[in-house]
Design an enzyme around this catalytic site. Sequence first.
Site, PDB file in Angstrom:
ATOM      1  N   LYS A 194     -55.467 -21.545  58.546  1.00 41.48           N
ATOM      2  CA  LYS A 194     -56.909 -21.831  58.526  1.00 41.48           C
ATOM      3  C   LYS A 194     -57.586 -20.962  59.586  1.00 41.48           C
ATOM      4  O   LYS A 194     -57.201 -20.995  60.747  1.00 41.48           O
ATOM      5  CB  LYS A 194     -57.143 -23.312  58.826  1.00 41.48           C
ATOM      6  CG  LYS A 194     -58.582 -23.735  58.975  1.00 41.48           C
ATOM      7  CD  LYS A 194     -59.156 -23.758  60.390  1.00 41.48           C
ATOM      8  CE  LYS A 194     -58.228 -24.054  61.488  1.00 41.48           C
ATOM      9  NZ  LYS A 194     -58.831 -23.917  62.854  1.00 41.48           N
ATOM     10  N   ASP A 227     -58.714 -31.137  61.820  1.00 37.66           N
ATOM     11  CA  ASP A 227     -58.583 -29.948  60.973  1.00 37.66           C
ATOM     12  C   ASP A 227     -57.825 -30.198  59.687  1.00 37.66           C
ATOM     13  O   ASP A 227     -57.677 -29.302  58.871  1.00 37.66           O
ATOM     14  CB  ASP A 227     -57.780 -28.885  61.763  1.00 37.66           C
ATOM     15  CG  ASP A 227     -58.667 -27.739  62.159  1.00 37.66           C
ATOM     16  OD1 ASP A 227     -58.162 -26.784  62.763  1.00 37.66           O
ATOM     17  OD2 ASP A 227     -59.866 -27.813  61.864  1.00 37.66           O
TER      18      ASP A 227
HETATM   19  C1  LIG Z   1     -60.691 -26.360  67.201  1.00 36.53           C
HETATM   20  C2  LIG Z   1     -60.406 -26.503  65.736  1.00 36.53           C
HETATM   21  C3  LIG Z   1     -61.511 -25.874  64.893  1.00 36.53           C
HETATM   22  O1  LIG Z   1     -61.146 -25.861  63.529  1.00 36.53           O
HETATM   23  O2  LIG Z   1     -59.221 -25.850  65.302  1.00 36.53           O
HETATM   24  P1  LIG Z   1     -57.882 -25.373  66.036  1.00 36.53           P
HETATM   25  O3  LIG Z   1     -58.232 -24.575  67.239  1.00 36.53           O
HETATM   26  O4  LIG Z   1     -57.143 -26.638  66.391  1.00 36.53           O
HETATM   27  O5  LIG Z   1     -57.195 -24.546  64.985  1.00 36.53           O
HETATM   28  C4  LIG Z   1     -60.296 -27.983  65.324  1.00 36.53           C
HETATM   29  O6  LIG Z   1     -61.535 -28.625  65.519  1.00 36.53           O
HETATM   30  C5  LIG Z   1     -59.237 -28.744  66.085  1.00 36.53           C
HETATM   31  O7  LIG Z   1     -58.765 -29.699  65.191  1.00 36.53           O
HETATM   32  P2  LIG Z   1     -57.371 -30.406  65.534  1.00 36.53           P
HETATM   33  O8  LIG Z   1     -56.414 -29.384  66.081  1.00 36.53           O
HETATM   34  O9  LIG Z   1     -56.975 -31.173  64.326  1.00 36.53           O
HETATM   35  O10 LIG Z   1     -57.837 -31.311  66.730  1.00 36.53           O
HETATM   36  P3  LIG Z   1     -57.259 -32.752  67.033  1.00 36.53           P
HETATM   37  O11 LIG Z   1     -55.764 -32.639  67.127  1.00 36.53           O
HETATM   38  O12 LIG Z   1     -57.876 -33.726  66.125  1.00 36.53           O
HETATM   39  O13 LIG Z   1     -57.903 -32.954  68.502  1.00 36.53           O
HETATM   40  C6  LIG Z   1     -57.317 -32.353  69.617  1.00 36.53           C
HETATM   41  C7  LIG Z   1     -58.339 -32.509  70.736  1.00 36.53           C
HETATM   42  O14 LIG Z   1     -59.343 -31.491  70.581  1.00 36.53           O
HETATM   43  C8  LIG Z   1     -60.630 -32.020  70.917  1.00 36.53           C
HETATM   44  N1  LIG Z   1     -61.497 -31.920  69.734  1.00 36.53           N
HETATM   45  C9  LIG Z   1     -60.963 -31.632  68.513  1.00 36.53           C
HETATM   46  C10 LIG Z   1     -61.814 -31.498  67.426  1.00 36.53           C
HETATM   47  C11 LIG Z   1     -63.201 -31.694  67.625  1.00 36.53           C
HETATM   48  N2  LIG Z   1     -64.064 -31.567  66.595  1.00 36.53           N
HETATM   49  N3  LIG Z   1     -63.689 -32.001  68.850  1.00 36.53           N
HETATM   50  C12 LIG Z   1     -62.863 -32.103  69.910  1.00 36.53           C
HETATM   51  O15 LIG Z   1     -63.324 -32.367  71.037  1.00 36.53           O
HETATM   52  C13 LIG Z   1     -60.415 -33.451  71.373  1.00 36.53           C
HETATM   53  O16 LIG Z   1     -60.229 -33.432  72.780  1.00 36.53           O
HETATM   54  C14 LIG Z   1     -59.111 -33.810  70.695  1.00 36.53           C
HETATM   55  O17 LIG Z   1     -58.419 -34.825  71.386  1.00 36.53           O
HETATM   56  N1  LIG Z   2     -45.516 -28.983  61.668  1.00 37.14           N
HETATM   57  C1  LIG Z   2     -46.097 -28.623  62.825  1.00 37.14           C
HETATM   58  N2  LIG Z   2     -46.466 -27.353  63.043  1.00 37.14           N
HETATM   59  C2  LIG Z   2     -47.098 -26.992  64.194  1.00 37.14           C
HETATM   60  N3  LIG Z   2     -47.409 -27.829  65.201  1.00 37.14           N
HETATM   61  C3  LIG Z   2     -47.041 -29.116  65.018  1.00 37.14           C
HETATM   62  C4  LIG Z   2     -46.384 -29.580  63.838  1.00 37.14           C
HETATM   63  N4  LIG Z   2     -46.178 -30.904  63.956  1.00 37.14           N
HETATM   64  C5  LIG Z   2     -46.685 -31.259  65.155  1.00 37.14           C
HETATM   65  N5  LIG Z   2     -47.192 -30.200  65.806  1.00 37.14           N
HETATM   66  C6  LIG Z   2     -47.878 -30.222  67.136  1.00 37.14           C
HETATM   67  O1  LIG Z   2     -49.269 -29.957  66.885  1.00 37.14           O
HETATM   68  C7  LIG Z   2     -49.805 -29.096  67.906  1.00 37.14           C
HETATM   69  C8  LIG Z   2     -50.346 -27.809  67.312  1.00 37.14           C
HETATM   70  O2  LIG Z   2     -50.997 -28.032  66.123  1.00 37.14           O
HETATM   71  P1  LIG Z   2     -51.523 -26.753  65.312  1.00 37.14           P
HETATM   72  O3  LIG Z   2     -52.225 -27.274  64.129  1.00 37.14           O
HETATM   73  O4  LIG Z   2     -50.407 -25.764  65.135  1.00 37.14           O
HETATM   74  O5  LIG Z   2     -52.561 -26.116  66.340  1.00 37.14           O
HETATM   75  P2  LIG Z   2     -53.773 -25.170  65.934  1.00 37.14           P
HETATM   76  O6  LIG Z   2     -54.653 -26.013  65.073  1.00 37.14           O
HETATM   77  O7  LIG Z   2     -54.357 -24.793  67.261  1.00 37.14           O
HETATM   78  O8  LIG Z   2     -53.193 -23.989  65.177  1.00 37.14           O
HETATM   79  C9  LIG Z   2     -48.688 -28.727  68.831  1.00 37.14           C
HETATM   80  O9  LIG Z   2     -48.814 -29.523  69.981  1.00 37.14           O
HETATM   81  C10 LIG Z   2     -47.418 -29.095  68.045  1.00 37.14           C
HETATM   82  O10 LIG Z   2     -46.407 -29.547  68.930  1.00 37.14           O
END
Ligand SMILES: C[C@@](CO)(OP(=O)(O)O)[C@H](O)COP(=O)(O)OP(=O)(O)OC[C@H]1O[C@@H](n2ccc(N)nc2=O)[C@H](O)[C@@H]1O
Ligand SMILES: Nc1ncnc2c1ncn2[C@@H]1O[C@H](COP(=O)(O)OP(=O)(O)O)[C@@H](O)[C@H]1O
Length: 293
Positions: A11, A137
């Site tokens: 993504k 996400d």
């Molecule tokens: C930042 C984004 C943008 O698409 O992507 P990634 O960098 O993870 O790919 C997402 O919002 C990440 O989504 P996701 O990775 O599922 O976040 P979660 O595990 O739900 O949240 C991890 C932490 O990020 C913060 N968080 C996440 C999403 C959001 N809209 N607001 C937040 O403040 C919060 O502190 C939360 O506890």
């Molecule tokens: N199948 C998986 N693949 C990647 N990360 C995982 C998985 N299951 C649990 N996790 C945990 O989720 C977190 C990362 O999530 P990920 O979606 O890969 O991050 P991001 O959205 O930043 O790419 C890490 O802390 C990892 O340990």
Amino acid sequence: MRLLQDTAHAKINLFLHVTGRRSDGYHLLDSLAVFAGVGDQVSMQAPAEEMSLVITGHFGKGLDCNADNLVLRAANLLKDATKSTGAWNFKLEKNLPVASGIGGGSADAACALRLLATEWKSDPSILYSVAEKLGADVPVCIAQKATRMQGIGEVLHTVPQLPDIGMLLINPGVGVSTPAIFKSFATLGGIRSRQEITFPEKWETASSLFSTLRETGNDLQAPAILHAPIIQDVLNAIALQQGCEISRMSGSGATCFGLFSTPAEAESAQQSLSAQAANLGWWTWAGPLHQSP
Ligand SMILES: C[C@@](CO)(OP(=O)(O)O)[C@H](O)COP(=O)(O)OP(=O)(O)OC[C@H]1O[C@@H](n2ccc(N)nc2=O)[C@H](O)[C@@H]1O
Ligand SMILES: Nc1ncnc2c1ncn2[C@@H]1O[C@H](COP(=O)(O)OP(=O)(O)O)[C@@H](O)[C@H]1O
């Protein structure tokens, strides 16, 4: 024996604006999420005694195969929510860098939900409510279509098919913590007031998409660079490539992307960066977007 499999595509946030904050601390976002041709491979096989997971692939080491893994968390949550029976042996081929801003774990969870929902004929509303519980996400990764993502990630508006552009992805091999980046965002001035971006009916050409994107940015890029300055080096290396139209970080990083008018231009940029990337231990990928039918 039943065997089902699917790809959990990376993504990529082509832009990511933080537009507000909820009382629970989650941030409200406005983002155009698209999916790259590269992804993890998820398969599930029955019969199985209980839900289990085996992980292979370049980025599999260090990931837990226990119930905390997002694949098993997804399977167990959907099973409980739908009161389904049966168990599956999951296999995950981990091709995407972990904690890298490209939704790797979220895409794996969404993929497991897609496979099980097909098998169990689950109601889409249950599927999406389980997805929201797994992470902000995960909902957008269910359909794996170009989507305008708002709310904390649960308000989804599908957008028209994008032009066949090319994408280069580079991850510098540093994991960044999403919560830490959102925290630093606030200390760096936080939410900016801005006009909401309007999309055209359809982006007829690559250059029309690029001009829309030039009006946007990734609000988490500056905080991420503070945490991992190498991200700026990656952005510069991408921007220097012939034909690069946009060089930007995805999500909360550290993976960065470059956009090109065609996949061939993205692949030649990857080629010309290959020595530098190998030298520095950077992961790279280049090719077309994944556009679900
Ligand atoms: C930042 C984004 C943008 O698409 O992507 P990634 O960098 O993870 O790919 C997402 O919002 C990440 O989504 P996701 O990775 O599922 O976040 P979660 O595990 O739900 O949240 C991890 C932490 O990020 C913060 N968080 C996440 C999403 C959001 N809209 N607001 C937040 O403040 C919060 O502190 C939360 O506890
Ligand atoms: N199948 C998986 N693949 C990647 N990360 C995982 C998985 N299951 C649990 N996790 C945990 O989720 C977190 C990362 O999530 P990920 O979606 O890969 O991050 P991001 O959205 O930043 O790419 C890490 O802390 C990892 O340990």
